[in-house]
Each structure stands twice: as structure tokens, then as C-alpha cells.
Design an enzyme around this catalytic site. Sequence first.
Site, PDB file in Angstrom:
ATOM      1  N   ASP A 128       0.537  -0.959  -0.187  1.00 46.45           N
ATOM      2  CA  ASP A 128      -0.001  -0.334  -0.162  1.00 46.45           C
ATOM      3  C   ASP A 128       0.847   1.523  -0.035  1.00 46.45           C
ATOM      4  O   ASP A 128       2.233   1.253   0.574  1.00 46.45           O
ATOM      5  CB  ASP A 128      -1.091  -0.162   0.989  1.00 46.45           C
ATOM      6  CG  ASP A 128      -0.103  -0.046   1.934  1.00 46.45           C
ATOM      7  OD1 ASP A 128       1.138  -0.671   3.020  1.00 46.45           O
ATOM      8  OD2 ASP A 128      -0.290   0.301   3.963  1.00 46.45           O
ATOM      9  N   GLU A 192       0.392  -1.261   5.457  1.00 47.10           N
ATOM     10  CA  GLU A 192       1.518  -0.777   6.548  1.00 47.10           C
ATOM     11  C   GLU A 192       1.638   0.742   7.068  1.00 47.10           C
ATOM     12  O   GLU A 192       1.572   1.117   7.956  1.00 47.10           O
ATOM     13  CB  GLU A 192       2.613  -1.184   5.850  1.00 47.10           C
ATOM     14  CG  GLU A 192       3.722  -0.382   6.634  1.00 47.10           C
ATOM     15  CD  GLU A 192       4.242   0.980   6.371  1.00 47.10           C
ATOM     16  OE1 GLU A 192       5.162   1.419   7.141  1.00 47.10           O
ATOM     17  OE2 GLU A 192       3.959   1.253   5.567  1.00 47.10           O
TER      18      GLU A 192
HETATM   19  C1  LIG Z   1      22.063  11.326  11.055  1.00 46.39           C
HETATM   20  C2  LIG Z   1      20.703  10.924   9.998  1.00 46.39           C
HETATM   21  C3  LIG Z   1      19.723  11.434   9.497  1.00 46.39           C
HETATM   22  C4  LIG Z   1      18.859  10.575   9.121  1.00 46.39           C
HETATM   23  C5  LIG Z   1      18.208  10.654   8.297  1.00 46.39           C
HETATM   24  C6  LIG Z   1      17.240   9.897   7.719  1.00 46.39           C
HETATM   25  C7  LIG Z   1      16.743  10.216   6.215  1.00 46.39           C
HETATM   26  C8  LIG Z   1      15.178   9.580   5.814  1.00 46.39           C
HETATM   27  C9  LIG Z   1      15.531   8.256   5.410  1.00 46.39           C
HETATM   28  C10 LIG Z   1      14.183   7.122   5.529  1.00 46.39           C
HETATM   29  C11 LIG Z   1      13.130   8.236   6.283  1.00 46.39           C
HETATM   30  C12 LIG Z   1      12.204   7.264   6.045  1.00 46.39           C
HETATM   31  C13 LIG Z   1      11.233   7.885   6.588  1.00 46.39           C
HETATM   32  C14 LIG Z   1       9.444   7.289   6.156  1.00 46.39           C
HETATM   33  C15 LIG Z   1       8.898   6.339   6.863  1.00 46.39           C
HETATM   34  C16 LIG Z   1       8.516   5.218   5.369  1.00 46.39           C
HETATM   35  C17 LIG Z   1       7.701   3.995   6.209  1.00 46.39           C
HETATM   36  C18 LIG Z   1       6.435   5.052   6.530  1.00 46.39           C
HETATM   37  O1  LIG Z   1       5.634   6.144   6.422  1.00 46.39           O
HETATM   38  N1  LIG Z   1       5.739   4.495   7.825  1.00 46.39           N
HETATM   39  C19 LIG Z   1       5.069   4.973   8.827  1.00 46.39           C
HETATM   40  C20 LIG Z   1       5.116   5.317   9.289  1.00 46.39           C
HETATM   41  O2  LIG Z   1       5.857   6.144  10.151  1.00 46.39           O
HETATM   42  O3  LIG Z   1       4.248   6.608   9.633  1.00 46.39           O
END
Ligand SMILES: CCCCCCCC/C=C\CCCCCCCC(=O)NCC(=O)O
Length: 569
Positions: A128, A192
Amino acid sequence: MSCKQLCITLVAICSALLVIVLVRTFTLVPRKDVVIACKTADSDFIKLTDQILKRFQKALQIDTISFKRGEYNRDQLLLLGSHLQKSFPVVHSSPLVKLDIIANYSRLYTISGSNTSLTPYLLTAHLDVVPAIAEEWELPPFDAQIKDEFIYARGAIDFKQGIMGILEALEYLLSKGFKPNRSFYIGFGHDEEVTGVDGARAISQELQSRGLKQVEFLLDEGLAVLNGFIPGIKKPVALIGIGEKGFLTLKLYVKGEAGHSSMPLKETAIGILAKAVSKIEDNPLPSMLGYGPEKEMLEHLAHEMPLAARIVMSNLWLFGPIVSWFFSQKPPTNAIIRTVTSVTMFNGGVKTNVLPSDATAYINHRIHPAQSLQEIMDYDRAVINDDRVQISVEDSMVAAAGSPSGENDFGYQIISNSIRQIWTNATTAPGMMIGNTDTKHYKDFTKNIYRFSPTVMFPGDEKRFHGVNERISKNNYEQAINFYYHIIVNADKRLLMGNTDTRHYAMFTKNIYRFCPTVMFLGDEKRFHGINERISKKNYEQAINFYYHVITNADQRSLINIHQHSDEL
Ligand SMILES: CCCCCCCC/C=C\CCCCCCCC(=O)NCC(=O)O
């Protein structure tokens, strides 16, 4: 105490601190196996053909949107299911693969390995996506059009590249005759984005009902290959989420009094709530730097940094406050050091000339693993400090503890090595997943839970998650497929390739050699860390004599000049 004694004490303390700082600076060096880089010229490299690209675009065009719990585009989920079925004929007809449709839309693939003594592993992803406001996008979110080598679409990085990447890799492997030793599961949940209670949880229950007790490790979506996100490091950093922040969604409610807007009260329900929300935004929670997986991350990465930063990052016990201030300046780095707060919804009022009878807001916290739900509730209550604002819990999840990321942790090292085969100039490190994943539903199967998306990101790209112009480059999608290919091939081994202690002595010499005085025949390699480890009496005698000669030979000033000796002959 005399002045002299005081000076001596101070010098002693400073020297001790300096020694600790320097020892930590130069000894924190993580395991780094030698890996064979994946090259486009390799015979097993999976090239992004037009066909592969087209089926990815087709998957992205199917708007499998989740709106809220139990509310998702059911027809589109079915459509995506049949697209997968058609796109991967080998996977869906192989005798090694069993597919179960779970809760109508989720998919559980069981791939049978030949060696039942090996614990299976689990790859997960979700079918999704979140909704998209089409008008704000450069290109329509469900057309999957290509511009400047990027495919633009909702789901391009969250997380249909995972779904399609895994199946492309498996299709390729099976069509080349791959027969796994180690069994594995692939679980695709269908909700999810709205906590996975219908999809991933049902997959997990199905696995439990089959009697599955344990998986070797779990790899789900997560952190990424980050360029320019971490101060002081120029090369790409691939972060593997070993922990995951919790969340707490609070509902704030104020009961007001309806009436005519020509005779207002001093404050309306909206005004009271707005002040509460404003206080919440003005009072961020404190930094928890050093109390969660971010500590391990920085210690792993320190050796990649210039000396000053390396000293600071290796010694958070001393320099923590400076790092906290620095990391607080940008949203992605701020997110890893503290519980963050987002006011995500605000409703009140029905008409321009009617006083609102109530107002509601929602606050979404993402909780640092070192804090509890109760601590955050108490904090908010104290900050708002207004009894007219009713606070209730809408939804919550405690943060996930850190999974092991040590030198001998199979799952972590398999993922780390597979990453380094694809992104050869990247360094890997454990990190904390700042968003939430389906992994919570599988936590009873293993403590080895890892969150990594094979996605290359540059500063600003983080806004594309759930935002506008989500995209992935064609090259990155090709990398994603090959990353999963290597995960499947690498995880099929019984053990990690052995590493020695030599890396701890690397600072003393570049002349490091590795040899065991052991005589081996084909098949004996299984005795290492396996069963029936043994040595012959004769071989042990040879080993003793070998070390005798190492010691006597090394006792010379220099190597014997072979030519000189030859001349003498
Ligand atoms: C110093 C380190 C910095 C870290 C920076 C992270 C940069 C972003 C990388 C990945 C981010 C992922 C976040 C997105 C979540 C995706 C899953 C999702 O949407 N799940 C539902 C929710 O959380 O609401």
C-alpha cells in the site's frame, strides 16, 4: 591543598581525560569484511531492461492507497496482486515457492531450502501507499512518468521498489536454476501505512499457526543510502535501522460554547486549543543523544570523519551537548536524537459567524527509545498546563529495542555486506528508524530485526516520503533489484565469512598476514564453527614445528639474501 598540588591534580585529570578521548578515538573501528563488488559487467548482474522498467511503472500506476485502518483501495490491491502474478511467472510457478494470500490482499511467499537445519529468514515489504495531492506534483502521482532518468510516483521509494525489487531478484535467481539451501519467507502486507493490523499482523499469525518459532533475521523497509545527511562525512552512509522509534498520537479536545460571533467570549474553543498547540510546538522534548541506537551510529561512523569530528563523535560522553545542539538544527538529524512532535490535524468551527462549540487537534509524537509513553504524556500535560484541554491517547506503540549489530551478527553483517557490494563507496552503520514499519508484527520471531530500504537519498529527498514528487532514479531501481539479489545469495550461506582479530592491530603495521597451520581436505571447511571440529595428531605436531620456525626465522635482522647463498653454493 597547596597551589602546586592543585596544579598537579588538574594536570593529572586532564591527562587522564585526554588518554580516554584518544583511546576511544582510535579504537572504535567497526568490522569491515572484504566484499566482492557487484559490477554491471558481471554475468549475474540484473540489468534494468525495458520489460523490468515497464512492470515497475505498472505497479506504481496502481493506486493501492490506504486511508485509515480498514479503509484501503481493495480493488487496486487485487489488481496489483494479479500484476505481480503475471509479471513473475517463474516465481509463481516454481515448485520451490508456495504463495498464500492472507487476509484477502497480503501475500506470503514460502521459498523452500534444501537444508532444514538452517533457520529461515524473512524479507518484508508493503503493497500500500499513502494518498497524494495530485495538483502539487510536477508529474501525476499515479502515472509513473519518467523525467531526467527519475520515475515519479507515489510508492516509488515507499515501498514498491521493495516489492518489485525482491520479486525481480527472485524471478532472476529461480530462472537461473537457483535452489536455496536456507528456506526463506517473503511477506507483503497490504496496510502498513495504517499500522499493518490487517496485513502484516495476519501474515505473522499465519506463520505462528504453522509452528514457525524463529527466523534468523528480518529485513524490512527502513533507512537508506544517505548522501550529505551526516555532518563531516562526504561519502554515502548506508544506515541499517536496528531500532525503531515508537509513536504516540494524542487527541486534544476543548469543549466550547456555541453562540453568536457578534458577542464573543474572551476565548473560543479554537483559541484555547491554538494556545495549547503553540505551547507544544515551542517546547520540544529534550535531546536523548547517547541513550539510543544513534550512539552506536555515531561511534560506527566516527572513523570516517575528519580528526576533530572523529574525536567528538567517539566521545559523546564528553561532547554530547555540542553534538545535540548541532543535530537539532535540521529535521532529519533532529529526528534521531529526540522524541519529535508534529501537530498533524486541527478541526473546529462550522460557520464564519458561529462561535465554535468545540475544537480538536491531533499530535503525533515519534518517541525516542529511551523514553516511555507515560513520560511523553506527562510532559505534554505539564507544558499545556490547562485543564480545559482534554488529552486522550488515540494510538501508540513503544519504541523497538536495538537489534544486534556486532561483528558476528549474521543478519546485520549480511545486510551490511550486500549494501557494500552495490554501493561500493558507502560505509554502513546501525541507525534508528525514524518512521514506523510493519516489523512490530514480527517481533516474536527474532531479535534480529533490520530496517533498510535500498534507496539513495540526497538532502531534501526526505520530504518526498508522504510528500510531493516521490521518485526513484532508474539506476537506483536497478541497484535495488541487485541489492535483493545479493541478500538472497548471501543469506543462503551457513555462516559469515570468517574475520580475524587482525583489524585491532592495524595501527601497528600494514604487514598483516593470516595463516593457520592446518591441513584441510574438501569438506573440512564445514568443521569451522560446525560440528566435529578436529585436527590430526600429525598436523598438531606440524603446527608446533611451524611456530618454532616462525619464531626462529623472524629472529633475524633481515631476510637472508637468497642470491648470496646461491652464489656460495
Ligand atoms: C543522521 C541521520 C539522519 C537520518 C536521516 C534519515 C533520512 C530519511 C531516511 C529514511 C526515512 C524513512 C522515513 C519514512 C518512513 C516510511 C515508512 C512509513 O511511512 N511508515 C509509516 C509511518 O511512519 O507513519
